[in-house]
Design a protein around this motif. Structure first.
Motif, short mmCIF file in Angstrom:
data_model
loop_
_atom_site.label_atom_id
_atom_site.label_comp_id
_atom_site.label_asym_id
_atom_site.label_seq_id
_atom_site.Cartn_x
_atom_site.Cartn_y
_atom_site.Cartn_z
N GLY A 30 0.68 -1.24 0.15
CA GLY A 30 0.07 -0.15 0.01
C GLY A 30 0.86 1.19 -0.17
N ILE A 63 -3.37 -2.96 2.68
CA ILE A 63 -3.57 -2.18 1.60
C ILE A 63 -5.00 -1.20 2.06
CG2 ILE A 63 -4.22 -1.87 -0.90
CD1 ILE A 63 -3.05 -4.60 -1.33
N THR A 72 -4.51 2.15 -3.32
CA THR A 72 -5.71 1.44 -3.00
C THR A 72 -5.73 0.10 -3.55
OG1 THR A 72 -6.89 2.01 -5.21
CG2 THR A 72 -7.04 3.61 -3.35
N ARG A 73 -6.45 -0.73 -3.10
CA ARG A 73 -6.60 -2.50 -3.33
C ARG A 73 -6.79 -2.31 -4.84
NH1 ARG A 73 -10.49 -4.67 1.23
NH2 ARG A 73 -8.83 -5.65 2.34
N THR A 74 -7.63 -1.33 -5.72
CA THR A 74 -7.77 -1.27 -7.03
C THR A 74 -6.34 -0.82 -7.55
OG1 THR A 74 -9.79 -0.75 -6.87
CG2 THR A 74 -8.85 -0.37 -9.05
N ASP A 91 -4.95 -10.46 -2.44
CA ASP A 91 -5.38 -9.44 -1.42
C ASP A 91 -6.89 -10.03 -0.81
OD1 ASP A 91 -6.07 -6.79 -0.49
OD2 ASP A 91 -7.00 -6.22 -2.01
N ASP A 93 -10.31 -10.15 1.36
CA ASP A 93 -11.13 -9.30 1.86
C ASP A 93 -11.01 -8.92 3.48
OD1 ASP A 93 -12.53 -8.60 -0.26
OD2 ASP A 93 -13.70 -10.22 -0.20
#
Length: 101
Positions: A30, A63, A72-74, A91, A93
């Protein structure tokens, strides 16, 4: 399993992965930064480099978990998706449990 904690990619980490040859690495991602100094955890490119060191599975945690985490995760997943890693970077949840054999 190797837990990196808050760490960026370094030669020491490269040597540790080569010596231990873990099946799974849990690494903070991150690109966390504070107001001064350099980042203190890996960015997406470092996660890719870590995955390419050996045929390990990487669980990216942290992240977007805190306010000083700009990636971000994206962002991370987009960078990783084009890296030809055969789905070896995960990654999960929040609260998700993962099992590896």
């Amino acid at each position: 399993m190797l837990l990196t904690g808050d760490q960026i990619m370094t030669r020491d980490l490269e040597r540790k992965v080569a010596a231990l040859q873990p099946d799974v690495v849990v690494a903070s991602a991150g690109e966390v930064r504070f107001d001064i100094g350099s980042k203190i955890i890996m960015d997406a490119h470092e996660m890719i480099a870590l995955a390419k060191l050996a045929a390990v599975k990487i669980v990216a945690n942290h992240i977007g978990a805190i306010s000083h985490c700009p990636a971000t995760r994206t962002d991370v997943l987009n960078a990783v998706s084009g890296a030809d890693l055969d789905g070896r970077i995960f990654d999960p949840d929040n609260g998700q449990t993962m099992t590896f054999n």
